[in-house]
Design an enzyme around this catalytic site. Structure first.
Site, short mmCIF file in Angstrom:
data_model
loop_
_atom_site.label_atom_id
_atom_site.label_comp_id
_atom_site.label_asym_id
_atom_site.label_seq_id
_atom_site.Cartn_x
_atom_site.Cartn_y
_atom_site.Cartn_z
N PHE A 139 0.84 -1.19 0.00
CA PHE A 139 0.00 0.00 0.00
C PHE A 139 0.88 1.24 0.00
CE2 PHE A 139 -4.73 0.29 0.91
CZ PHE A 139 -5.04 -0.82 0.15
N GLN A 159 -9.00 13.92 3.64
CA GLN A 159 -8.28 13.15 2.61
C GLN A 159 -9.10 13.01 1.33
OE1 GLN A 159 -7.25 8.68 3.09
NE2 GLN A 159 -5.32 9.79 3.11
N HIS A 210 -9.02 10.75 -1.90
CA HIS A 210 -8.41 9.50 -2.37
C HIS A 210 -8.08 9.66 -3.85
CE1 HIS A 210 -7.92 5.27 -3.34
NE2 HIS A 210 -8.00 4.96 -2.07
N LEU A 257 -15.29 4.42 -4.78
CA LEU A 257 -13.87 4.13 -4.57
C LEU A 257 -13.37 2.98 -5.45
CD1 LEU A 257 -11.40 4.79 -2.67
CD2 LEU A 257 -12.01 2.70 -1.50
N GLU A 308 -7.02 1.36 -3.38
CA GLU A 308 -5.57 1.54 -3.54
C GLU A 308 -4.90 0.19 -3.80
OE1 GLU A 308 -3.83 4.46 -0.91
OE2 GLU A 308 -2.20 3.09 -0.43
N ARG A 352 -1.16 9.29 -0.24
CA ARG A 352 -2.37 9.70 -0.96
C ARG A 352 -2.42 11.19 -1.28
NH1 ARG A 352 -6.97 5.89 1.95
NH2 ARG A 352 -6.28 4.00 0.89
N HIS A 377 -12.74 11.29 0.72
CA HIS A 377 -12.70 9.90 1.18
C HIS A 377 -12.68 9.74 2.70
CE1 HIS A 377 -11.81 5.65 1.12
NE2 HIS A 377 -10.65 5.82 1.70
N ARG A 423 -3.58 10.24 6.20
CA ARG A 423 -3.61 8.84 6.64
C ARG A 423 -3.06 7.94 5.57
NH1 ARG A 423 -7.17 4.54 5.58
NH2 ARG A 423 -8.77 5.85 4.63
C1 LIG Z 1 -15.31 2.85 0.31
C2 LIG Z 1 -14.33 2.87 1.44
C3 LIG Z 1 -13.26 1.98 1.44
C4 LIG Z 1 -12.34 1.98 2.49
N1 LIG Z 1 -11.30 1.08 2.47
C5 LIG Z 1 -10.43 1.06 3.51
C6 LIG Z 1 -9.39 0.08 3.58
O1 LIG Z 1 -9.28 -0.79 2.73
N2 LIG Z 1 -8.53 0.13 4.63
C7 LIG Z 1 -8.65 1.06 5.62
O2 LIG Z 1 -7.84 1.04 6.55
N3 LIG Z 1 -9.64 1.98 5.58
C8 LIG Z 1 -10.53 1.99 4.57
N4 LIG Z 1 -11.54 2.93 4.56
C9 LIG Z 1 -11.74 3.77 5.74
C10 LIG Z 1 -12.40 2.94 6.84
O3 LIG Z 1 -13.23 1.97 6.26
C11 LIG Z 1 -13.24 3.77 7.79
O4 LIG Z 1 -12.48 4.85 8.27
C12 LIG Z 1 -13.68 2.93 8.98
O5 LIG Z 1 -14.27 1.73 8.55
C13 LIG Z 1 -14.65 3.70 9.85
O6 LIG Z 1 -15.11 2.82 10.84
P1 LIG Z 1 -15.94 3.35 12.06
O7 LIG Z 1 -16.24 2.16 12.91
O8 LIG Z 1 -15.26 4.49 12.68
O9 LIG Z 1 -17.31 3.93 11.43
P2 LIG Z 1 -18.41 3.29 10.46
O10 LIG Z 1 -18.04 1.97 9.94
O11 LIG Z 1 -18.77 4.36 9.49
O12 LIG Z 1 -19.66 3.06 11.44
C14 LIG Z 1 -20.41 4.13 11.97
C15 LIG Z 1 -21.53 3.57 12.81
O13 LIG Z 1 -22.15 4.61 13.54
C16 LIG Z 1 -23.55 4.50 13.45
N5 LIG Z 1 -24.10 5.86 13.62
C17 LIG Z 1 -23.66 7.00 13.06
N6 LIG Z 1 -24.41 8.04 13.50
C18 LIG Z 1 -25.34 7.53 14.35
C19 LIG Z 1 -26.41 8.10 15.10
N7 LIG Z 1 -26.67 9.41 15.09
N8 LIG Z 1 -27.16 7.26 15.84
C20 LIG Z 1 -26.93 5.92 15.86
N9 LIG Z 1 -25.92 5.35 15.15
C21 LIG Z 1 -25.15 6.15 14.41
C22 LIG Z 1 -23.81 3.90 12.09
O14 LIG Z 1 -25.05 3.27 12.05
C23 LIG Z 1 -22.63 2.89 12.00
O15 LIG Z 1 -22.99 1.70 12.65
C24 LIG Z 1 -12.48 2.92 3.54
C25 LIG Z 1 -13.54 3.79 3.54
C26 LIG Z 1 -14.46 3.79 2.50
C27 LIG Z 1 -15.58 4.78 2.53
#
Ligand SMILES: Cc1cc2nc3c(=O)[nH]c(=O)nc-3n(C[C@H](O)[C@H](O)[C@H](O)COP(=O)(O)OP(=O)(O)OC[C@H]3O[C@@H](n4cnc5c(N)ncnc54)[C@H](O)[C@@H]3O)c2cc1C
Length: 561
Positions: A116, A229, A231, A241, A244, A275, A339, A374
């Site tokens: 990566f 960021q 992407h 997306l 990468e 990135r 992103h 990041r």
């Molecule tokens: C398309 C894509 C591909 C990616 N690929 C990678 C990768 O390969 N490697 C990497 O390291 N990172 C990657 N990232 C970044 C990474 O996936 C995210 O930063 C990470 O998964 C975020 O996880 P999280 O648990 O913080 O939030 P999320 O997975 O976004 O979860 C948020 C949670 O909060 C809940 N929530 C939000 N607001 C409320 C509310 N008001 N009330 C109740 N519930 C609420 C939602 O329901 C959800 O369950 C990618 C991101 C994207 C968008």
């Protein structure tokens, strides 16, 4: 109205929320999870490329991973936190494997890696191009063993603060339209990123900065919000997306002249520079007339059909469905797109925020491991390492709290807000029109290249939209699954968060990481090795403060790839 009570309440069921839940369960706390969508529909499910770890058993070294992360952050990341993340990465990935994540393996049957960006060696562990889904499902299974209470499709509208402590949330049950009080000795925000403050974005439509907005409302500082960021490879048109991992497997970036233009900008690491560097290089090619219809090309043809169809099957399908491109036969038009938010709710390395009882983890938090930029595959790592730490600490903290004193009448504030939305239903404005105007303004003024005038223009638009928001009504007054009401609440969180991004960006008078100002193109270590904290103190405009960056071993150096 019903009232519920738990030791630890985790807001969010993405990877950070699930990892925190599991840790708090294992520590013996009564834990509940609340999520506005079904847990495995959280945005973490969309993560494609992988998760980083330096495994000693493979001859890798976490020091090197830490140094690459510090350099990737453009020296804005706190090095003590980065050291913890990189040291705990190996055990975290092995633990996930033991939980049942079916990581890809190499020809010798050992866990496979791909290369990566911004790292000197291949240390990204992956499950084809659906890594997030694989991780999220395995964690969900582990949590379910404890049979926890999951408030599924419930939406948190505000945090409950009593005597200067966070003691629960008020939430809207989407199925019934009822407002409820959930008391908790500790609350962990794990609500994900800010993607939908921008248009377009790679983020799911549910990624609406709710946690950042909730924390901001109660005066908890948001840190380094200017670090957004873009992407390098998002699909032309809808901004989906293209992982990468495609470049990690050997993909090229080409300009309209068929040149691998990265040789000009990052002669050593080429397409696998960090990135921010690759996105700026692409945008320069496009701005200087060597793009094609606002894009450059991602070329994977030389990788061969078999590799594409096994390791990059998902993005091949996306390219086919949305751009009519078969990646084995043609290059695909891509461009930089919104992103990820490096900034977020300021926490320490245990997820502790400035508000007793309130924790944050995952993308909504800023432990400061990503700084100004990041590295790809460091976010999934951040969610599991710091999600776990927050869960352990919150469970421990909850044991010290004897009882929760919150009057049930507290919900009347949010009931009043809903009534006020319904009362203004004659106003013809809609959440969708305001949201689009916000997203476009942010994508125009606070994107890959920025300057004072552009950022001021975006901020002016945000302030005007906030004014319109005050008059916004909800036209559908139904109780059951009122998405109109949900969008109105989400928009409020996004507008507050967009404001913090503009204010931070205007405050940083230098270029660093993702924050590149054409009017101040140099990094200024003498004056700007510091974090920017934006806080709501109840006045009209947010206040700005600063705090020093923690440097343990790596003094800032010129950053080239
Ligand atoms: C398309 C894509 C591909 C990616 N690929 C990678 C990768 O390969 N490697 C990497 O390291 N990172 C990657 N990232 C970044 C990474 O996936 C995210 O930063 C990470 O998964 C975020 O996880 P999280 O648990 O913080 O939030 P999320 O997975 O976004 O979860 C948020 C949670 O909060 C809940 N929530 C939000 N607001 C409320 C509310 N008001 N009330 C109740 N519930 C609420 C939602 O329901 C959800 O369950 C990618 C991101 C994207 C968008």
């Amino acid at each position: 109205m019903a009232v519920y009570q738990h030791d630890v309440l985790v807001v969010g069921a993405g990877l950070a929320g699930m990892r925190a839940t599991l840790a708090a369960q294992e520590a013996g706390a009564d834990v509940a999870m609340i999520t506005k969508v079904h847990p495995v529909r959280s945005h973490s499910n969309a993560a494609q490329g992988g998760i980083n770890a330096a495994l000693e058993s493979r001859g890798d070294n976490w020091d090197d991973h830490a140094y690459n992360t510090v350099k990737g952050s453009d020296y804005l990341g706190d090095q003590d936190a980065i050291e913890i993340m990189c040291q705990e990465a190996g055990p975290a990935v092995v633990e996930l494997e033991h939980m049942g994540v079916v990581f890809n393996r190499d020809e010798n049957g050992r866990l496979g890696t791909r290369h990566f960006g911004g790292q000197e060696v291949a240390r990204t562990f992956f499950v084809a191009d659906i890594t997030g889904q694989a991780l999220l499902h395995a964690l969900y299974e582990q949590i379910m063993k404890y049979n926890p209470r999951v408030y599924e499709e419930w939406f948190v509208t505000s945090l409950v603060i009593e005597d200067g402590k966070c003691c629960g949330v008020v939430a809207l049950e989407l199925m019934t339209g009822q407002i409820h009080l959930i008391k908790a000795k500790a609350v962990i925000l794990a609500t994900g990123g800010t993607g939908r403050c921008f248009e377009p974005s790679t983020n799911g439509l549910v990624v609406t900065a709710d946690g950042q907005g909730l924390a901001y409302q109660v005066g908890v500082p948001l840190m380094d919000m200017e670090m957004v960021q873009y992407h390098p490879t998002t699909l032309k048109g809808n901004g989906v997306l293209m992982t990468e991992g495609a470049r990690g497997e050997g993909g090229y970036l080409l300009n309209s002249e068929g040149e691998r233009f990265m040789k000009t900008y990052a002669p050593n690491m080429m397409e696998l520079a960090s990135r921010d560097v690759v996105s700026r290089s692409e945008q320069t090619e496009i701005n200087e007339g060597r793009g094609i219809d606002g894009c450059v090309l991602l070329d994977l043809r030389h990788l061969g059909r078999e590799l594409i169809e096994t390791k990059l099957a998902y993005i091949n399908e996306v390219a086919m469905d949305f751009a009519n491109v078969n990646l084995a036969e043609e290059p695909c038009p891509i461009r930089p797109g919104n992103h990820y938010e490096m900034g977020g709710i300021k926490t320490d390395v245990h997820g502790v925020t400035s508000m007793p009882g309130l924790y944050a983890a995952g993308e909504c938090a800023n432990v400061s491991v990503h700084g100004g930029n990041r590295l790809g595959a460091n976010s999934l790592l951040d969610t599991v390492v710091f999600g776990k730490r927050a869960g352990i600490h919150a469970a421990d903290y909850s044991r010290q709290i004897e009882q929760i004193n919150v009057p049930d009448s507290i919900v009347s504030l949010d009931e009043g807000r809903i009534k006020s939305f319904f009362d203004k239903k004659d106003n013809t404005d809609t959440p969708a029109t305001i949201r689009l105007a916000m997203g476009q303004a942010m994508n125009e003024g606070v994107a890959v290249f920025r300057d004072e005038a552009g950022m001021q223009a975006a901020y002016k638009t945000i302030l005007e939209l906030k004014d319109r928001y005050k008059r916004l009504g909800v036209h559908d007054s139904g109780k059951i699954f009122n998405t109109n009401l949900l969008f109105a609440f989400e928009l409020g969180f996004m507008l507050d968060t967009a404001e913090t991004i503009c204010v931070s960006a205007l405050a940083r008078k230098e270029s660093r990481g993702a924050h590149y100002r054409t009017d101040m193109p140099d990094r200024d270590d003498e004056n700007w090795m510091k974090h920017i904290l934006v806080q709501n103190t109840g006045e009209d405009l947010p206040t700005v403060d600063f705090s020093p960056v923690t440097v343990t071993r790596w003094e800032p150096q010129i950053r080239s790839y």
